[in-house]
Design an enzyme around this catalytic site. Structure first.
Site, PDB file in Angstrom:
ATOM      1  N   TYR A   1      80.222  -3.125   2.245  1.00 47.79           N
ATOM      2  CA  TYR A   1      79.925  -3.212   0.796  1.00 47.79           C
ATOM      3  C   TYR A   1      81.218  -3.204  -0.010  1.00 47.79           C
ATOM      4  CZ  TYR A   1      75.252  -2.180   2.447  1.00 47.79           C
ATOM      5  OH  TYR A   1      74.060  -2.212   3.117  1.00 47.79           O
TER       6      TYR A   1
ATOM      7  N   ASP B   1      69.718  10.377  -7.009  1.00 47.12           N
ATOM      8  CA  ASP B   1      69.674   9.186  -6.155  1.00 47.12           C
ATOM      9  C   ASP B   1      68.354   9.216  -5.370  1.00 47.12           C
ATOM     10  OD1 ASP B   1      70.007  11.148  -4.283  1.00 47.12           O
ATOM     11  OD2 ASP B   1      71.812  10.303  -3.366  1.00 47.12           O
TER      12      ASP B   1
ATOM     13  N   GLU C   1      82.159   9.472  -4.204  1.00 47.14           N
ATOM     14  CA  GLU C   1      80.810   9.000  -4.517  1.00 47.14           C
ATOM     15  C   GLU C   1      80.676   7.492  -4.301  1.00 47.14           C
ATOM     16  OE1 GLU C   1      78.162  10.633  -4.866  1.00 47.14           O
ATOM     17  OE2 GLU C   1      79.001  12.624  -5.036  1.00 47.14           O
TER      18      GLU C   1
ATOM     19  N   TYR D   1      73.902   7.743 -11.517  1.00 46.26           N
ATOM     20  CA  TYR D   1      74.072   8.773 -10.489  1.00 46.26           C
ATOM     21  C   TYR D   1      75.545   9.220 -10.412  1.00 46.26           C
ATOM     22  CZ  TYR D   1      74.707  10.967  -6.005  1.00 46.26           C
ATOM     23  OH  TYR D   1      75.077  11.851  -5.034  1.00 46.26           O
TER      24      TYR D   1
ATOM     25  N   CYS E   1      61.241  21.409   7.676  1.00 40.71           N
ATOM     26  CA  CYS E   1      60.597  22.297   6.693  1.00 40.71           C
ATOM     27  C   CYS E   1      60.720  23.778   7.071  1.00 40.71           C
ATOM     28  CB  CYS E   1      59.130  21.924   6.527  1.00 40.71           C
ATOM     29  SG  CYS E   1      58.918  20.243   5.910  1.00 40.71           S
TER      30      CYS E   1
ATOM     31  N   TRP F   1      86.066  16.309  -0.002  1.00 34.45           N
ATOM     32  CA  TRP F   1      86.119  16.078  -1.451  1.00 34.45           C
ATOM     33  C   TRP F   1      85.628  17.287  -2.240  1.00 34.45           C
ATOM     34  CZ3 TRP F   1      83.919  12.735   2.075  1.00 34.45           C
ATOM     35  CH2 TRP F   1      82.544  12.856   2.284  1.00 34.45           C
TER      36      TRP F   1
END
Ligand code: SF4
Length: 382
Positions: free
Chosen positions: A105, A161, A60, A143, A222, A47
């Site tokens: 979903y 988000d 999204e 968002y 990190c 995308w």
């Protein structure tokens, strides 16, 4: 109000918050470090090839609560089937749910359809660039609106988000909770101040990449982080304490028993109502529903014929299903004759026997798809 160099002092600099102070000290360097890392290491995602609002919207919505690797093949198939927003707006609802099958979903798919149809009806087929108009479209929250505005329209909009909250919680050593709306608003104000005017979309995508590949929820990398030199939590060795953990509430578990009824090569299916959980999707029968309508002895006899298929677990946002699967081949002819009903397996209005060819075209919730696919293979081999 001016600072010593004559620039306008940003809003957060006037506050005495620790994150405001962090931004005053590090904001400029943060943007430079983040964007140069993005230029070197941006994820190569389909995308990102063409930055048009339809693709941003589609990706999204698919990415909400779903991993990138899972989304990619769905996104590519979806775009091949409906290359433009107008194509999707004209699509058949069931075909769209079918293409969404496996992503979960499903309300996202219904919202997507409602959104693109509203864009055609109210905005001449162009996804609007204003936040107010975007927020009126189904499925688009702050968002997604920020992502569309910054990535597709190069507007200085934040896209915050839970991942972005986590990153800034650690960078600034602030006890933000990713799901807390008030905390998201604070992070949004911070990001809006940090956004470089010339690359707002890249900045947001770089933050997404940082949260998804480096500043992970557990064991953040990190030592590979492009902004490690200005990370406050790393400096104080307190990374594990951020973001603030929300006290977790256990989801209730529902035990369910699914019956896959077959008879002479046909399969019994029910279409769920248009509203509510798994709306509009197809399913097999549930013992819990049949028990309310079938005589006990008939159901007991039926259950004696069952072939166990195992158990599946399905996690919804608010509960968990533990589903025991069973297949029952009904005898021919009509097994219902002796209980005086034309179709005792009818649990909802849209209940019927279908062929395997039709079964393959119907959208099912993810928890049932493997049993559905296995059944198609088994019936086809007969
Ligand atoms: S240094 Fe570590 S904790 Fe800080 S932003 Fe980078 S990955 Fe996250």
């Amino acid at each position: 109000m001016k600072d010593t160099k004559g620039d306008r002092v940003p809003k957060w600099a006037e506050s005495s918050t620790s994150y405001g102070e962090w931004a005053v000290r590090n904001g400029g360097e943060f943007s430079v470090l983040l964007l140069s890392w993005f230029d070197r290491s941006a994820r190569n995602l389909p995308w990102r090839l063409v930055r048009d609002p339809y693709r941003v919207l589609l990706s999204e919505l698919m990415l909400q609560q779903t991993q990138v690797a899972t989304v990619i093949p769905f996104y590519e198939r979806f775009l091949a089937q409906w290359p433009t927003l107008q194509d999707l707006a004209r699509a058949d609802d069931q075909a769209v749910l079918k293409a969404w099958e496996g992503l979960g979903y499903y309300s996202r798919a219904r919202n997507l359809l409602a959104a693109v149809r509203a864009v055609v009806a109210q905005h001449g087929g162009e996804i609007p660039s204003g936040e107010r108009e975007l927020l009126q479209l189904k499925g688009i929250g702050e968002y997604t609106a920020g992502a569309i505005r910054s990535i597709a329209y190069s507007l200085p909009a934040a896209a915050v988000d839970g991942n972005v909250v986590r990153v800034f919680s650690r960078l600034t050593e602030t006890a933000w909770q990713p799901a807390d709306p008030a905390h998201r608003r604070q992070v949004r104000a911070l990001v809006e101040q940090l956004l470089p005017a010339n690359r707002p979309g890249d900045f947001n995508e770089a933050l997404m990449d940082l949260g998804a590949t480096i500043c992970l929820p557990q064991n953040p990398a990190c030592t590979s982080c492009p902004v490690q030199t200005i990370c406050q939590a790393l400096a104080t060795k307190s990374v594990a304490q951020f973001p603030e953990k929300k006290p977790s509430r256990e989801k209730p578990v529902e035990q369910r028993t699914c019956l896959i009824l077959t008879q002479g090569g046909k399969v019994h299916v029910n279409r769920r109502p248009d509203k509510g959980l798994l709306a509009g999707l197809y399913e097999f029968d549930w013992v819990e529903d049949l028990a309310a309508r079938l005589p006990d002895d008939f159901l007991a006899t039926l259950m004696e014929r069952k072939e166990k298929l195992g158990q599946k677990r399905h996690v919804f946002t608010h509960k968990i299903w533990l589903v025991d699967g069973n297949r029952i081949e009904l005898p021919i002819p009509d097994p219902t004759a002796n209980i005086g009903s034309s179709d005792p397996f009818k649990t909802v209005e849209n209940s019927r026997w279908v062929s395997t060819d039709e079964l393959k075209t119907l959208p099912f919730p993810k928890v049932l798809t493997q049993w559905r696919d296995d059944l198609v293979v088994a019936l086809t081999q007969v």
